[in-house]
Motif scaffolding. Structure first.
Motif: not given
Length: 272
Positions: A79-84
């Motif tokens: 949903d945010r395109g962020k990686y973790f």
């Protein structure tokens, strides 16, 4: 896109196409590790942020993230395109942590604490229904103290034992509390109900105290040592004669012991 931009991107990507074992491969490994460190530091980050920190083109950062994602080391929030960091990190951390020897990692921590406080410092681990001391350091004031190394000590009458007992799963703890609790001194808690209340206090305050519960004239404090997955795997204790460790001084010693136990927990991978 201009020819200069294309050339620049090709030059930027060239290290990843270097032969195996070459400088490019080493650089790619270094960058991949840097990506993991960035995500560990920030919690999550986008491709642009990662590329900026690495000082590489976005396409290079994207390829690195793709490889790490395929191995389960990073995941992406769609949903945010962020990686973790992904669950694969836990697998690697677990494999590394089991190789860490708590007695080896604890030696410098025990030595420093013993030198600072002047008393005997031990690390104990759970062994069925007892706490076994696997590491010991003696301070200058405790040169004539007895040797606790290798001794099995009762869980309900020692500071280390209470820490270990308090952090057991409820079913295991209750099973041990259902057994007879031998009396060693007039201060020993032999009532399961009273001991249960004290164990709740240990969990709340983060440390355990004993005042002449195992031996007359012996006081001690202990704090939990945790593994990478937050499990309590041991207890760090400070013990000494009542005349050197009076009851009113125990909370102060407990606070210092908690700091040392937290440092050992960090060495064992907790908090990473």
């Amino acid at each position: 896109m201009t020819r200069d931009h294309v050339v620049a991107e090709q030059n930027e990507d060239a290290p990843e196409r270097a032969p195996k074992g070459g400088a490019g491969a080493i650089q790619s490994v270094d960058r991949a590790v840097s990506v993991l460190e960035i995500l560990a530091r920030h919690g999550e980050a986008g491709v642009t942020e990662i590329a900026d920190e690495l000082e590489v083109h976005k396409s290079t950062a994207f390829r690195l993230l793709g490889v790490l994602e395929n191995r389960g080391l990073v995941s992406q929030a769609q949903d945010r395109g962020k990686y973790f960091l992904g669950a694969g990190i836990l697998r690697l951390a677990g494999a590394a942590a089991v190789r860490l020897d708590i007695s080896q990692e604890g030696a410098p921590v025990c030595r420093e604490l013993a030198d600072e406080l002047g008393e005997t410092v031990n690390i104990a681990v759970l062994d069925d229904d007892a706490a076994v001391n696997i590491m010991q350091a003696r301070g200058p004031a405790s040169v004539t103290a007895q040797n606790w190394l290798g001794r099995r000590t009762p869980l309900h009458a020692t500071s280390s034992g209470k820490v270990l007992l308090a952090h057991l799963p409820v079913t295991l703890r209750e099973g041990l509390l259902a057994r007879a609790l031998p009396r060693f001194t007039e201060n020993t808690l032999t009532s399961a109900g009273m001991l249960r209340s004290e164990l709740d206090a240990v969990l709340a305050q983060g440390y355990a105290l004993v005042v002449e519960e195992l031996e007359l004239g012996l006081h001690a404090v202990a704090a939990p040592v945790r593994a990478h997955d937050s499990r309590v795997i041991g207890a760090l204790s400070v013990s000494g004669p009542a005349y050197r460790l009076p009851r009113e001084r125990l909370p102060e010693l407990a606070a210092r012991t908690v700091v040392a136990a937290d440092e050992l927990s960090r060495r064992m991978g907790y908090g990473f």
